[in-house]
Design an enzyme around this catalytic site. Structure first.
Site, PDB file in Angstrom:
ATOM      1  N   GLU A 206       3.697   0.584  -8.234  1.00 55.74           N
ATOM      2  CA  GLU A 206       3.235   1.657  -7.347  1.00 55.74           C
ATOM      3  C   GLU A 206       4.376   2.542  -6.880  1.00 55.74           C
ATOM      4  O   GLU A 206       4.240   3.303  -5.926  1.00 55.74           O
ATOM      5  CB  GLU A 206       2.477   1.073  -6.153  1.00 55.74           C
ATOM      6  N   ASP A 243       1.580  -5.708   2.949  1.00 59.70           N
ATOM      7  CA  ASP A 243       0.412  -6.274   2.271  1.00 59.70           C
ATOM      8  C   ASP A 243       0.871  -7.581   1.644  1.00 59.70           C
ATOM      9  O   ASP A 243       1.634  -7.578   0.679  1.00 59.70           O
ATOM     10  CB  ASP A 243      -0.140  -5.316   1.209  1.00 59.70           C
ATOM     11  N   ASP A 313      -8.528  -6.844   2.551  1.00 59.44           N
ATOM     12  CA  ASP A 313      -8.664  -6.155   1.253  1.00 59.44           C
ATOM     13  C   ASP A 313      -9.479  -7.080   0.345  1.00 59.44           C
ATOM     14  O   ASP A 313     -10.699  -6.966   0.273  1.00 59.44           O
ATOM     15  CB  ASP A 313      -7.270  -5.841   0.701  1.00 59.44           C
ATOM     16  N   LYS A 338     -11.645   0.787  -0.777  1.00 58.56           N
ATOM     17  CA  LYS A 338     -11.361   1.159  -2.171  1.00 58.56           C
ATOM     18  C   LYS A 338     -12.692   1.402  -2.875  1.00 58.56           C
ATOM     19  O   LYS A 338     -13.448   0.450  -3.115  1.00 58.56           O
ATOM     20  CB  LYS A 338     -10.647   0.005  -2.879  1.00 58.56           C
ATOM     21  N   SER A 368      -3.441  -0.197  -7.909  1.00 62.02           N
ATOM     22  CA  SER A 368      -2.118  -0.189  -8.545  1.00 62.02           C
ATOM     23  C   SER A 368      -2.150   0.552  -9.883  1.00 62.02           C
ATOM     24  O   SER A 368      -1.154   1.125 -10.301  1.00 62.02           O
ATOM     25  CB  SER A 368      -1.598  -1.611  -8.706  1.00 62.02           C
ATOM     26  N   LYS A 389      -3.573   4.834   2.088  1.00 58.12           N
ATOM     27  CA  LYS A 389      -2.554   4.006   1.409  1.00 58.12           C
ATOM     28  C   LYS A 389      -2.638   4.252  -0.092  1.00 58.12           C
ATOM     29  O   LYS A 389      -3.689   4.040  -0.697  1.00 58.12           O
ATOM     30  CB  LYS A 389      -2.857   2.542   1.725  1.00 58.12           C
TER      31      LYS A 389
HETATM   32  P1  PGA Z   1      -4.404  -3.695  -6.658  1.00 63.76           P
HETATM   33  O1  PGA Z   1      -3.503  -3.826  -5.368  1.00 63.76           O
HETATM   34  O2  PGA Z   1      -4.831  -2.291  -6.812  1.00 63.76           O
HETATM   35  O3  PGA Z   1      -3.512  -4.188  -7.748  1.00 63.76           O
HETATM   36  O4  PGA Z   1      -5.578  -4.626  -6.456  1.00 63.76           O
HETATM   37  C1  PGA Z   1      -3.592  -2.986  -4.271  1.00 63.76           C
HETATM   38  C2  PGA Z   1      -3.704  -3.784  -2.982  1.00 63.76           C
HETATM   39  O5  PGA Z   1      -3.681  -5.028  -2.987  1.00 63.76           O
HETATM   40  O6  PGA Z   1      -3.846  -3.186  -1.923  1.00 63.76           O
HETATM   41 ZN    ZN Z   2      -4.108  -5.340  -0.784  1.00 65.71          ZN
END
Ligand code: PGA
Ligand code: ZN
Length: 437
Positions: A206, A243, A313, A338, A368, A389
């Site tokens: 990221e 996180d 999350d 998300k 990610s 974020k």
């Molecule tokens: P991920 O991680 O997109 O790889 O699931 C992002 C997060 O944990 O916030």
């Molecule tokens: Zn997360």
């Protein structure tokens, strides 16, 4: 047939920031207006998430999406053709019914979320509005406080350190633009510090610096020093956000920290994070415990919920029912949002509404695996989430989202207000003077 009637839905294969195939959907209306969007992809995913449809097999490590694309063109397109793009709820419900599985496994979460987001773009185009404005309607919106990664870790950096994101937030900045100015300085100083100490090894998934540290605490110390060298007061101007992504560290109440070569039970994990909360100005922690550790979440929130934002999350997977349950359980005080975790724009809104009803803070988040798509920038403002974020302050799939917010802030003009301190929901969150004396 009205101008906003869907005349065509078309999916194509593009590539994401990890060089993996992903799905783009383009929706065209009777008027000729159109909208398109690209599905992102996670790496540290929660088990309750909508699942992407991938081909399996040998090519591209099994990550190809030809089946997901075929599903859009052969099934979703005829289902949505003739519907009014302004009725997002009806479109999303039609896709959910067409898929017919709870986890979106038949047509694919990637196919469905790309179509749902494309519909949002096409609807905004039909109304001649920017997407954030189409989403907000007459509701008041604020520019979100960005949460920006300085060091990457966990599943995004081959588990070089256990903690996934070492981030900063600038609650005392005067605007979104100023928060980015401050972050740019901290990011730059962190890079210089890594170089001086011979630890500069590029960036993680990221865009945060590769975490060449001997311990998690060493990363926290480097973060503190970067904030100070950039000329800011840790805890007053700039605060730390982590996180932990603890579902990646263990299950059944046992957490394995590779870097510190230790195995911790839930209580030890809570104690360790508590020591960090005492030693550093950490005002936000995401997934401090694994997704199956409800008792751990409750205990963590009982101990630290008045002095720290505690975000779910993997634990909540942007699911409105889970948010309501977590509020009842007093298991945390903030929700990560998300869209591809839940599957559609309608369900994303429902999760955010549930968060607001519970008095929880909300953080719209990228994955990610990302692309140049900036839908979530518009969601973060249009839904008045308060926080945003996206990863770090490098790599264009990240910067595209920050840059889009700068355009929105400019468009808001004198009406723009920055969420800052006010976006933090815990009772101990203080005002513009900060909390650490
Ligand atoms: P991920 O991680 O997109 O790889 O699931 C992002 C997060 O944990 O916030
Ligand atoms: Zn997360």
């Amino acid at each position: 047939m009205s101008d906003s009637t869907i005349s065509a839905v078309h999916a194509r294969r593009l590539w994401d920031s990890r060089g993996r195939p992903t799905v783009e959907v383009e929706i065209t209306l009777a008027s000729g207006a159109s909208g398109r969007a690209i599905a992102p992809a996670g790496a540290s995913t929660g088990s309750g998430e909508a699942v992407d449809l991938r081909d399996g097999g040998i090519s591209f490590g099994g990550m190809d999406v030809t089946r997901a694309i075929h599903g859009v063109n052969a099934e979703i397109a005829p289902c949505l053709a003739g519907m009014d793009v302004l009725d997002q709820v009806a479109l999303d419900e039609a896709m959910i019914a067409l898929d017919g599985t709870p986890e979106r496994g038949r047509l694919g979460g990637n196919a469905i979320v790309a179509t749902s987001m494309a519909a949002l773009h096409a609807a905004a185009a039909a109304r001649g509005l920017p997407i954030w404005k189409h989403i907000a309607g007459d509701a008041r919106v604020r520019m979100p406080m960005p949460e920006i990664q300085i060091f990457g870790g966990g599943a995004h950096a081959a588990r070089r350190v256990d903690i996934q994101d070492f981030m900063i937030m600038c609650p005392a900045a005067g605007s979104f633009a100023e928060a980015l100015d401050w972050t740019a300085e901290v990011y730059r100083h962190a890079g210089r510090l890594m170089q001086e100490t011979d630890r500069l090894q590029g960036v993680a998934d990221e865009g945060g610096y590769w975490p060449a540290f001997r311990s998690n605490e060493e990363a926290l110390d480097a973060l503190m020093l970067s904030i100070e060298r950039a000329g800011f007061r840790p805890g007053k101007d700039v605060v730390i956000s982590l996180d932990v992504a603890a579902s990646e560290l263990g299950r059944d109440g046992i957490y394995r920290l590779a870097l510190d070569d230790s195995s911790l039970e839930t209580d030890d994990m809570i104690d360790m994070l508590g020591r960090w909360l005492d030693a550093y100005p950490i005002l936000s922690i995401e997934d401090p415990l694994a997704e199956d550790d409800t008792e751990g979440f409750r205990e963590f929130t009982r101990r630290y919920g008045t002095r720290c934002q505690i975000i779910g999350d993997d634990y909540l997977v942007t699911n409105a029912a889970r948010v309501r349950q977590a509020a009842e359980d007093r298991a945390l005080n903030a929700v990560l949002i998300k869209p591809n975790q839940t599957g559609t724009i309608t369900e994303t809104r429902a999760a955010l509404d549930a968060a607001k009803a519970a008095g929880f803070a909300a953080i719209v988040s990228a994955r990610s695996g990302e692309t140049e798509d900036t839908t979530i920038s518009h969601l973060s403002v249009g839904l008045d989430a308060g926080q945003f974020k996206v990863g770090s302050f490098s790599r264009s799939e990240r910067m595209a989202k920050w840059n889009e917010c700068l355009r929105i802030e400019e468009a808001l003009g004198p009406d723009a207000t920055y969420a800052g301190w006010g976006s933090l929901s815990f009772s101990g969150a203080s005002g513009p003077d900060g909390r650490a004396e």
